[in-house]
Design an enzyme around this catalytic site. Structure first.
Site, short mmCIF file in Angstrom:
data_model
loop_
_atom_site.label_atom_id
_atom_site.label_comp_id
_atom_site.label_asym_id
_atom_site.label_seq_id
_atom_site.Cartn_x
_atom_site.Cartn_y
_atom_site.Cartn_z
N ASP A 44 -8.28 0.12 -10.59
CA ASP A 44 -8.86 -0.08 -11.91
C ASP A 44 -10.15 -0.90 -11.84
O ASP A 44 -11.01 -0.78 -12.71
CB ASP A 44 -7.84 -0.76 -12.83
CG ASP A 44 -8.22 -0.66 -14.30
OD1 ASP A 44 -9.06 0.21 -14.65
OD2 ASP A 44 -7.69 -1.45 -15.10
N HIS A 102 -15.42 6.40 -15.53
CA HIS A 102 -14.60 5.28 -15.04
C HIS A 102 -13.21 5.77 -14.68
O HIS A 102 -12.66 5.42 -13.62
CB HIS A 102 -14.51 4.20 -16.12
CG HIS A 102 -13.38 3.22 -15.90
ND1 HIS A 102 -13.39 2.29 -14.88
CD2 HIS A 102 -12.21 3.06 -16.57
CE1 HIS A 102 -12.27 1.57 -14.92
NE2 HIS A 102 -11.53 2.02 -15.93
N HIS A 138 -15.56 2.02 -20.29
CA HIS A 138 -14.25 2.67 -20.34
C HIS A 138 -14.39 4.12 -20.80
O HIS A 138 -13.97 4.49 -21.90
CB HIS A 138 -13.30 1.90 -21.26
CG HIS A 138 -12.87 0.58 -20.71
ND1 HIS A 138 -13.44 -0.61 -21.11
CD2 HIS A 138 -11.95 0.26 -19.75
CE1 HIS A 138 -12.87 -1.61 -20.45
NE2 HIS A 138 -11.97 -1.11 -19.62
N HIS A 180 -4.86 6.16 -17.73
CA HIS A 180 -4.70 4.71 -17.84
C HIS A 180 -5.57 4.08 -18.93
O HIS A 180 -5.26 2.99 -19.41
CB HIS A 180 -4.99 4.05 -16.48
CG HIS A 180 -6.44 3.78 -16.23
ND1 HIS A 180 -7.33 4.75 -15.84
CD2 HIS A 180 -7.16 2.63 -16.33
CE1 HIS A 180 -8.53 4.23 -15.70
NE2 HIS A 180 -8.46 2.94 -15.99
N ASP A 181 -6.67 4.71 -19.33
CA ASP A 181 -7.50 4.19 -20.43
C ASP A 181 -7.69 5.23 -21.53
O ASP A 181 -8.71 5.21 -22.26
CB ASP A 181 -8.87 3.73 -19.91
CG ASP A 181 -8.84 2.31 -19.35
OD1 ASP A 181 -7.99 1.53 -19.80
OD2 ASP A 181 -9.64 2.00 -18.46
#
Length: 723
Positions: free
Chosen positions: A624, A452, A448, A501-502
């Site tokens: 994802d 990524h 993560h 998103h992360d």
């Protein structure tokens, strides 16, 4: 040890006098190579000026290693404890650095002279060409690079010395805009001190306020000339050439040359058109090119821009530092073309051209990475291919972009999609926001991390554009009346959701956070604490001063975009997979035959905002886990990274004394790499079959997933045969 000067490329031969510009450009690209890595301090990652050797055997810039040793007794490179904290000057390296860059700059000067001379011989007047832009840009980049660890004033002085020599002038000066005080200030001038004048005062004020270049052949006959400095210093100003310096889309100041002298690149002793000791229109055009490239080169290094020109940015501490040392981090933002993109873009070739990496004939701009020419040239085809392709190697992108794959790709795609123009996005704030988000992806996470996030971003782009989901889900932005703008808002929301998103992922699962009573789990009541934090922290950052690049959106548009981003990010919680897939399947089944889109391919097309939102959630969920659709080798690399991160969580669980270690996270048992077939059978294949059913144009991604599924089946069969 640094290479000898004899081993360096022959910089003076980069541009020949044959007039073959394209050949010269190709030659320049092939000859220029990265500067020796031994010239850079491991801490600041900038060129060294006062190198010293530490007892760990590595060389550092003196002031940075001294700051380091105030807080740590370990080696910044190896992390080993230092038996002795002594430093020794490295005079040989310092001399080598100085000689090397002087030779490089001399080569760039010769190249500029040769290109300009060739153009003048053929056309009898100055004109700008792609070769000249590249050559001047290389010289400016080198001038910035060698002084990047010093003050803005030092960099400006070096650049203006080059300009003074190339144009031919007695004095060079720079006035920058102090927006708060509505003044122009200069520390680069003939007095050696700081000069301040009202914003619209004098020749400099006229150029700064109008943005128009100005040539004054007789200073004392021009009402705009202020003779106060001449009176104080005894200097006699004869004529002035003044042009604006632009960066980040606006004027940041002016550059001035005073008193023309012989010896400039455009000076010709036998040219009857050129009066002696007068600045010519050709001089003005050439100086505008130099000033433009200087502004771009300065803006490449975000930390070099004066505090008075932009809000201060507090960067997260570099992973190398044990505490928050006052060390400026290298800014590695991607450049963007000065050409305004169209609001619409086709998949390949016919959309906005010249975007983030300077191409032939394009002009570098403020966000370009601090990279060698070779690295920048390598990025061009990679980013172009990313726009057109379903697959991208973001680990390679990270290597080529100085570990800024997310901001590099994000800025490229946002520009290429025409979103900056469509929504009047604030480019400097966008750049700042992307850099801060990227810094929030811990490099310690094997999986993560920012590479990524860049991969998820690329697959999101591919699904929106090539998969047709942006058009199919445009109903999600029902607050926008115009159809084209509605689709563009969906694209912007999708790309932004992928970027964040992360954000600030800790490398552990939601289940771990809940069981360990992590503060995020407490704050969000054990409901998707990771995803809740990612999107909440991203919007908190957006609303901080200097980061809100979306202010030009209407209230309705911003509320809708925020709602879409929040919903998409929250949907990436793996616990939501079953619910979202079933909801989407039920929606399709209830339709019977899915309404066709404009392409007539039988794709699903949302008719309500809820349907559009659900399609976008499905798209981001597929993106994802996009590594499942990469080539076999790349997919295996990401699977290994995921397994490593899982095992790290399992180690933490063991340290906490948990009786049961989470599934796939106990390194003493089979991990993710040994359970991929089951993952594909029960999770991956149903998800992507649904994607392919609804959006046939996403077929390449679905086929790639199926190919990897087949490979895992073959691997499992081989294992069973051996067992």
């Amino acid at each position: 040890a640094p290479p000898s000067l004899e081993a360096l490329p022959q910089w003076g031969s980069v541009c020949t006098s044959s007039g073959d510009e394209e050949g010269s450009l190709e030659q320049a690209t092939s000859q220029e190579r990265p500067h020796p890595p031994s010239f850079y301090c491991p801490i600041s990652r900038q060129c060294m000026h006062d190198p010293v050797v530490l007892t760990d055997g590595h060389t550092y810039e003196r002031r940075y290693i001294e700051q380091w040793l105030e807080h740590s007794n370990t080696s910044p490179v190896s992390g080993a404890v230092l038996a002795k904290q002594a430093i020794f000057p490295n005079h040989a390296l310092r001399n080598a650095i100085e000689e090397y860059f002087e030779e490089v700059l001399s080569g760039h000067r010769r190249a500029v002279r040769q290109v300009t001379s060739s153009l003048m011989q053929r056309q009898r007047q100055f004109s700008c060409s792609s070769t000249l832009l590249r050559t001047v840009d290389s010289m400016m980049q080198c001038a910035v690079l060698v002084n990047a660890d010093l003050s803005t004033e030092v960099v400006l002085k070096r650049i203006m010395e080059e300009a003074k020599t190339l144009v031919g002038a007695e004095v060079a000066s720079v006035f920058l805009l102090d927006r708060k005080r509505r003044e122009l200030f200069s520390t680069v001038n003939s007095t050696g001190g700081e000069l301040r004048i009202p914003f619209k005062s004098g020749v400099a004020g006229f150029v700064a306020s109008t943005g128009m270049p100005l040539t004054v052949q007789n200073a004392y006959e021009d009402a705009r000339f202020n003779a106060e400095v001449d009176d104080k210093t005894g200097f006699k100003t004869r004529n002035i050439l003044c042009v604006p310096i632009r960066a980040m889309g606006s004027n940041i100041g002016v550059a001035q040359l005073i008193n023309k002298i012989p010896g400039g690149v455009l000076t010709s002793d036998d040219d009857p058109r050129q009066p002696a000791l007068d600045f010519t229109p050709d001089d003005q055009k050439f100086f505008e090119v130099l000033a433009s490239q200087a502004g771009a080169a300065l803006a490449h290094q975000g930390g070099l821009m004066p505090e008075r020109l932009q809000p201060p940015i507090e960067h997260p501490a570099s992973p190398i530092s044990p505490t928050r040392l006052s060390i400026p981090l290298v800014s590695n933002k991607v450049s963007s073309s000065s050409a305004a993109p169209s609001s619409r873009a086709s998949p390949c070739g016919s959309g906005p051209s010249a975007t983030l990496i300077p191409e032939a004939g394009g002009q570098a701009s403020e966000e370009a990475p601090e990279l060698s020419l070779a690295a920048r040239c390598a990025l061009v085809p990679l980013l172009k291919a990313a726009w057109c392709s379903w697959e991208m190697d973001t680990l390679t992108l990270a290597e080529l972009s100085s570990n800024t794959p997310l901001s590099t790709l994000a800025l490229y795609l946002i520009e290429k999609h025409g979103l900056i123009k469509e929504f009047a996005l604030d480019r400097p704030r966008l750049v700042r926001f992307l850099a801060a988000v990227e810094a929030g992806y811990p490099e310690t996470n094997p999986y993560h991390n920012r590479a990524h996030a860049a991969s998820v971003l690329h697959f999101t782009h591919a699904l929106l554009l090539h998969g047709g989901i942006a058009e199919a889900a445009s109903a999600a932005a029902d607050a926008v009346e115009d159809g084209a703008r509605r689709s563009q808002l969906v694209v912007l929301a999708g790309l932004l959701a992928a970027v964040v998103h992360d954000f600030e992922h800790e490398g552990v699962s939601n289940d771990f956070m809940v069981k360990s009573a992590n503060p995020k789990a407490i704050m969000y009541n054990d409901r998707s604490p990771n995803e809740q934090h990612h999107v909440a922290a991203a919007f908190r950052l957006l609303f901080e001063p200097g980061y809100h690049f979306l202010e030009a959106l209407s209230q309705a548009e911003f509320r809708q975009l925020r709602s879409l981003v929040v919903d998409m990010v929250l949907a990436t919680d793996m616990a939501e997979n079953g619910r979202i897939q079933q909801a989407f399947k039920d929606m399709i089944d209830s339709r019977g035959a899915a309404p066709s889109d404009a392409a007539g391919d039988g794709a699903f097309s949302a008719t309500t905002a809820a349907e559009g939102s659900l399609a976008l959630k499905l798209a981001l969920k597929c993106a994802d886990v996009g590594h499942l659709a990469l080539g076999w080798g790349s997919h295996l690399r990401w699977t290994s990274r995921l397994e490593k991160e899982f095992f790290a969580q399992g180690d933490k669980e063991k340290q906490l004394g948990w009786e049961s270690i989470s599934f796939l996270m106990d390194r003493d048992k089979p991990g993710a790499s040994q359970n991929q077939l089951g993952f594909f059978n029960f999770v991956v294949s149903p998800l992507f079959r649904l994607l392919g059913q609804a959006f046939p144009r996403a077929g390449p991604m679905v086929s790639a997933v199926e190919a990897n599924h087949q490979r895992w089946s073959e691997v499992q069969a081989e294992i069973e045969a051996l067992g």
